[in-house]
Design an enzyme around this catalytic site. Structure first.
Site, mmCIF file in Angstrom:
data_model
loop_
_atom_site.group_PDB
_atom_site.id
_atom_site.type_symbol
_atom_site.label_atom_id
_atom_site.label_comp_id
_atom_site.label_asym_id
_atom_site.label_seq_id
_atom_site.Cartn_x
_atom_site.Cartn_y
_atom_site.Cartn_z
ATOM 1 N N LYS A 131 -9.033 -2.469 5.669
ATOM 2 C CA LYS A 131 -9.171 -3.051 4.327
ATOM 3 C C LYS A 131 -8.115 -4.123 4.082
ATOM 4 C CE LYS A 131 -9.242 1.020 2.141
ATOM 5 N NZ LYS A 131 -9.574 2.103 3.089
ATOM 6 N N ARG A 188 -15.502 11.768 7.905
ATOM 7 C CA ARG A 188 -14.192 12.406 8.110
ATOM 8 C C ARG A 188 -14.025 13.583 7.174
ATOM 9 N NH1 ARG A 188 -10.112 7.847 7.001
ATOM 10 N NH2 ARG A 188 -8.591 9.551 7.187
ATOM 11 N N SER A 243 -8.383 3.095 8.656
ATOM 12 C CA SER A 243 -8.942 3.013 7.308
ATOM 13 C C SER A 243 -8.100 2.100 6.421
ATOM 14 C CB SER A 243 -9.023 4.417 6.694
ATOM 15 O OG SER A 243 -9.516 4.365 5.369
ATOM 16 N N HIS A 248 0.849 -1.186 0.000
ATOM 17 C CA HIS A 248 0.000 0.000 0.000
ATOM 18 C C HIS A 248 0.886 1.238 0.000
ATOM 19 C CE1 HIS A 248 -3.409 2.666 0.871
ATOM 20 N NE2 HIS A 248 -2.582 3.294 1.676
ATOM 21 N N ASP A 291 -15.795 1.593 6.758
ATOM 22 C CA ASP A 291 -14.794 2.562 6.297
ATOM 23 C C ASP A 291 -15.435 3.607 5.389
ATOM 24 O OD1 ASP A 291 -12.039 3.552 5.883
ATOM 25 O OD2 ASP A 291 -12.374 2.848 3.835
#
Length: 415
Positions: free
Chosen positions: A148, A129, A144, A43, A122
């Site tokens: 995932k 948010r 968040s 990520h 999320d």
């Protein structure tokens, strides 16, 4: 609740509890027993020209990993992996759970969007948010991302946390705060989690913009393309192979990634992934052929404008944030979730950092659909190029540091 978290922060145990509850708010992937230890992902916190996932996922698959990469779309100046892939005619990022499993079985990697039943909490929290200006909260960012990734059922996760002018975090110290939160909570989720801290000042590679970045990723998969892109793919892939016990050391893992990029195995995995996700066999084969006209299939913008260097000198810097902002204004990015983008808008760098160039030499080519660039866009782009004396240039590596999983401590070092 969001404002309280933003104002007061959270200790690791609280962030972990929030992440776990978000993870189980929807479907959690379960993989076959024979895949134990093989399921990995990467990520990135986002940057300019960051197309690393496109060659990395098939390279890892070619090394025997299973890569269920659940990616996002671009917002503001950062590009999104899904947007890049949708530049390819027919590519479908929306895959049901059963099909994701089938693609992983047949190919070894897939790159898809978040499904409706994956971490629905999320989506609810993210919308709030945004409305409450709490997007930059470290505990909320951590929950968040990791909720995932936790739902993916991973063995190992490598986080690429960017810092610099074109990143969310402008300096190394602030990026470390998020990195430490992600690594701590990720490992407590029983995902072997490590992170690299990488510089995000100049664009990665030479291309910025969705279709152009697909072209450059394909060049990387064919053993060509810019060195800094290949180096990132090799370094990140090497760490992931080591973290998932597929190689005895990061250096050995890097050699494995280099081999599959060189011998065509990663390219063949990418072609198979394209076909499995809706691209016709003809288009996939054409794009992955050794010699091809990429823009028979990828849309080229109506106009290309080259800008010339205003003086002689060595290229000391190219400001990726300025380039991304101009391209955003030309239609390459979105300001709000759901907005349409122009996949053909982009930029090609025609000069490299550290290169000596002469006055009047083209240094960048802008791809755009509007008839011409505005004077302001010309001015901003020219200011993004910094020229100077050769002895003033200091080359810097992309990856500044590596934070390994606690159970696999290496001496963290500058690379």
């Amino acid at each position: 609740m969001l404002m309280a978290i933003w104002q007061k922060g959270m200790v690791a145990e609280e962030t972990l509890a929030l992440t776990k509850e978000m993870k189980v708010s929807g479907h959690v992937f379960q993989w076959p027993e024979e895949w134990a230890g093989l399921v990995v992902d990467k990520h990135s916190t986002g940057g300019v020209g960051d197309k690393v996932s496109l060659p990395l996922a098939p390279a890892l698959a070619a090394c025997g990993c299973k890569v269920p990469m659940i990616s996002g779309r671009g917002l503001a100046h950062t590009g999104g992996t899904l947007d890049k892939l949708e530049s390819i005619p027919g590519f479908n990022v929306h895959q049901p759970v059963d099909q994701v499993k089938q693609i992983l079985q047949d190919v070894g990697c897939c790159i898809v969007g978040q499904t409706e039943d994956l971490v629905p909490a999320d989506r609810v929290l993210y919308a709030r948010r945004d409305a409450t200006a709490t997007v930059d909260s470290v505990p909320l960012i951590t929950a968040s991302i990791l909720s995932k990734k936790g739902a993916e059922g991973l063995r190992a996760l490598l986080l690429d946390v960017k810092f610099g002018r074109a990143a969310l975090y402008k300096d190394l110290d602030s990026a470390r705060t998020l990195t430490q939160s992600l690594v701590t909570v990720g490992n407590r989720l029983e995902i072997r989690t490590g992170a690299v801290l990488s510089r995000m000042d100049a664009p990665i590679g030479r291309c910025v913009g969705n279709a152009l970045e697909v072209y450059e990723a394909l060049e990387c998969l064919k053993g060509r393309g810019p060195d800094d892109l290949k180096d990132l793919v090799v370094v990140l892939g090497g760490y992931l192979l080591w973290m998932s016990d597929q190689s005895p050391s990061p250096e050995s893992g890097q050699r494995m990634i280099t081999e599959v990029l060189t011998n065509g195995e990663a390219l063949r995995k990418f072609q198979a992934m394209l076909e499995a996700q809706g691209v016709s066999a003809h288009v996939a084969h054409s794009l992955c052929s050794e010699k091809t006209d990429y823009f028979k299939h990828l849309r080229r913008a109506d106009h290309q404008t080259e800008l010339q260097a205003s003086d002689d000198g060595t290229v000391l810097d190219i400001d990726g944030m300025v380039i991304a902002t101009v391209l955003h204004g030309l239609g390459a990015g979105r300001t709000k979730v759901g907005e349409q983008i122009n996949h053909s808008v982009g930029a090609e760098l025609l000069a490299d950092l550290g290169q000596q160039i002469r006055k009047g030499r083209p240094w960048i080519r802008i791809h755009h659909d509007c008839p011409e660039l505005s004077p302001e866009q010309h001015r901003d782009l020219q200011r993004s190029l910094v020229l100077g004396r050769r002895e003033s240039y200091q080359a810097s590596v992309r990856v500044a540091d590596f934070i390994p999983p606690p159970e696999r401590q290496l001496t963290s070092r500058l690379l």
